[in-house]
Enzyme design. Structure first.
Site, PDB file in Angstrom:
ATOM      1  N   ARG A 162      -9.176   1.303   8.758  1.00  0.00           N
ATOM      2  CA  ARG A 162      -8.830  -0.017   9.031  1.00  0.00           C
ATOM      3  C   ARG A 162      -9.870  -0.926  10.022  1.00  0.00           C
ATOM      4  O   ARG A 162      -9.621  -2.036  10.233  1.00  0.00           O
ATOM      5  CB  ARG A 162      -7.555   0.021   9.869  1.00  0.00           C
ATOM      6  CG  ARG A 162      -6.387  -0.985   9.487  1.00  0.00           C
ATOM      7  CD  ARG A 162      -5.515  -0.556  10.415  1.00  0.00           C
ATOM      8  NE  ARG A 162      -4.108  -1.320  10.510  1.00  0.00           N
ATOM      9  CZ  ARG A 162      -3.205  -0.627   9.622  1.00  0.00           C
ATOM     10  NH1 ARG A 162      -3.224   0.249   8.980  1.00  0.00           N
ATOM     11  NH2 ARG A 162      -1.894  -1.684   9.549  1.00  0.00           N
TER      12      ARG A 162
ATOM     13  N   ARG B 298      -0.275  -9.092  13.543  1.00  0.00           N
ATOM     14  CA  ARG B 298      -0.712  -8.205  12.465  1.00  0.00           C
ATOM     15  C   ARG B 298      -1.645  -8.654  11.365  1.00  0.00           C
ATOM     16  O   ARG B 298      -2.655  -8.119  11.171  1.00  0.00           O
ATOM     17  CB  ARG B 298       0.203  -7.307  11.842  1.00  0.00           C
ATOM     18  CG  ARG B 298       1.114  -6.392  12.911  1.00  0.00           C
ATOM     19  CD  ARG B 298       2.345  -5.897  12.341  1.00  0.00           C
ATOM     20  NE  ARG B 298       2.381  -5.006  11.055  1.00  0.00           N
ATOM     21  CZ  ARG B 298       3.460  -5.042  10.314  1.00  0.00           C
ATOM     22  NH1 ARG B 298       4.608  -5.558  10.721  1.00  0.00           N
ATOM     23  NH2 ARG B 298       3.146  -4.225   9.224  1.00  0.00           N
TER      24      ARG B 298
ATOM     25  N   LYS C 158       0.719  -1.245  -0.228  1.00  0.00           N
ATOM     26  CA  LYS C 158      -0.034  -0.126   0.126  1.00  0.00           C
ATOM     27  C   LYS C 158       0.885   1.119  -0.065  1.00  0.00           C
ATOM     28  O   LYS C 158       0.667   2.253  -0.729  1.00  0.00           O
ATOM     29  CB  LYS C 158      -0.756   0.265   1.304  1.00  0.00           C
ATOM     30  CG  LYS C 158      -1.878  -1.073   1.350  1.00  0.00           C
ATOM     31  CD  LYS C 158      -2.830  -0.807   2.665  1.00  0.00           C
ATOM     32  CE  LYS C 158      -2.053  -0.841   3.900  1.00  0.00           C
ATOM     33  NZ  LYS C 158      -1.604  -1.975   4.369  1.00  0.00           N
TER      34      LYS C 158
HETATM   35  P1  ADP Z   1       0.937  -2.079   8.205  1.00  0.00           P
HETATM   36  O1  ADP Z   1      -0.085  -1.967   7.168  1.00  0.00           O
HETATM   37  O2  ADP Z   1       2.079  -2.680   7.367  1.00  0.00           O
HETATM   38  O3  ADP Z   1       0.526  -3.028   9.342  1.00  0.00           O
HETATM   39  P2  ADP Z   1       1.318   0.580   9.025  1.00  0.00           P
HETATM   40  O4  ADP Z   1       2.564   1.343   8.950  1.00  0.00           O
HETATM   41  O5  ADP Z   1      -0.008   0.916   8.252  1.00  0.00           O
HETATM   42  O6  ADP Z   1       1.757  -0.994   8.832  1.00  0.00           O
HETATM   43  O7  ADP Z   1       0.778   0.521  10.517  1.00  0.00           O
HETATM   44  C1  ADP Z   1       1.613   0.330  11.561  1.00  0.00           C
HETATM   45  C2  ADP Z   1       0.739   0.305  12.922  1.00  0.00           C
HETATM   46  O8  ADP Z   1       0.168   1.273  13.320  1.00  0.00           O
HETATM   47  C3  ADP Z   1      -0.527  -0.970  12.973  1.00  0.00           C
HETATM   48  O9  ADP Z   1       0.215  -2.185  13.202  1.00  0.00           O
HETATM   49  C4  ADP Z   1      -1.469  -0.331  14.173  1.00  0.00           C
HETATM   50  O10 ADP Z   1      -0.548  -0.672  15.436  1.00  0.00           O
HETATM   51  C5  ADP Z   1      -1.024   1.033  13.841  1.00  0.00           C
HETATM   52  N1  ADP Z   1      -2.130   1.604  12.851  1.00  0.00           N
HETATM   53  C6  ADP Z   1      -1.975   2.260  11.640  1.00  0.00           C
HETATM   54  N2  ADP Z   1      -3.057   2.601  11.124  1.00  0.00           N
HETATM   55  C7  ADP Z   1      -4.014   2.384  11.965  1.00  0.00           C
HETATM   56  C8  ADP Z   1      -5.419   2.515  11.949  1.00  0.00           C
HETATM   57  N3  ADP Z   1      -5.928   3.126  10.980  1.00  0.00           N
HETATM   58  N4  ADP Z   1      -6.213   1.934  13.120  1.00  0.00           N
HETATM   59  C9  ADP Z   1      -5.498   1.623  14.180  1.00  0.00           C
HETATM   60  N5  ADP Z   1      -4.355   1.225  14.037  1.00  0.00           N
HETATM   61  C10 ADP Z   1      -3.427   1.799  13.180  1.00  0.00           C
END
Ligand code: ADP
Ligand code: ZN
Length: 225
Positions: free
Chosen positions: A89, A172, A14
């Site tokens: 999410r 995750r 993404k």
């Molecule tokens: P990935 O999509 O590869 O898991 P991200 O960099 O998008 O990695 O997110 C890293 C972490 O940040 C997630 O594992 C979560 O803990 C938190 N996070 C990111 N976006 C959200 C969201 N929209 N809602 C809740 N937690 C989030």
């Protein structure tokens, strides 16, 4: 003017695709994970509350995310649209975004789902190594450093991100399946969902996304007349 959501499991690419969209469409790439990591690095109140969830690979509670995204989406550079990456999410986050857009008389143009098999995700996520000094990113299979475990640019020892340790990666993916997969039906029901096979190579994925975005923007232009 385009409002796009990129949806897909951790490791689906993404971030790479959203930043390519930013360059080609001149709309900002808004990544909730990057915003959160910036809060952690700056040691803000939000960063301190979010970090334990992130380190475990759990989702940060909706109310923290919604405040953070509301603040980001209120900034002037979002007037021309945006590519959201990592947000929404959960269904609750998607509903909050929907209400916000409704209030502004706006809507999303397209939701792009980067479909990726689980084995591929595990391979991509567990092989990533980063340089803690200069932030260069490597991958053991696809982009290894010249000397194992050492940054090409600055000679620092490479590390694995806390949330890319194997146990955390598995968590995750589980959290994604439980909390984010339901968004597929949510957006399918609104006729916004476009699926792209995320394993065909970065450039071909981008070409597919381009096609979807072009079609969606023509549709939006038509709806406005
Ligand atoms: P990935 O999509 O590869 O898991 P991200 O960099 O998008 O990695 O997110 C890293 C972490 O940040 C997630 O594992 C979560 O803990 C938190 N996070 C990111 N976006 C959200 C969201 N929209 N809602 C809740 N937690 C989030
Ligand atoms: Zn380095």
């Amino acid at each position: 003017m385009m409002r796009i959501v990129l949806l897909g499991p951790p490791g689906s690419g993404k971030g790479t695709q959203a930043s390519a969209i930013q360059d080609r469409r001149h709309i900002p790439h808004l990544a909730s994970g990057d915003l959160l990591r910036a809060h952690v690095a700056d040691n803000t109140g939000l960063g301190r509350r979010a970090k334990p969830y992130m380190d475990r690979g759990d989702l940060v509670p909706d109310e923290l995310i919604l405040d953070m995204m509301a603040e980001r989406l209120a900034q002037p550079d979002t007037q021309r649209g945006y590519a959201l990456d990592g947000f929404p999410r959960t269904v609750a986050q998607a509903e909050a975004l929907h209400r916000r857009l409704l209030g502004l008389g706006q809507r999303l143009d397209a939701v792009i789902y980067l479909r990726t098999p689980e084995a591929e995700l595990l391979r991509r996520l567990s092989g990533r190594r980063i340089c803690p000094n200069c932030n260069a990113i490597y991958h053991q299979d696809t982009m290894p450093p010249k000397r194992e475990g050492i940054c090409d640019r600055c000679d620092s020892p490479l590390v694995q991100r806390e949330d890319e340790q194997p146990d955390v990666v598995r968590n995750r993916l589980r959290v994604y399946a439980e909390q984010t997969d339901p968004l597929l039906d949510y957006y399918r029901a609104q006729d916004l969902l476009h699926e792209v096979d995320a394993t065909i190579g970065v450039d071909r994925v981008l070409a597919e996304i381009d096609r979807v975005v072009d079609t969606a923007s023509k549709q939006t232009a038509k709806d406005q007349t």
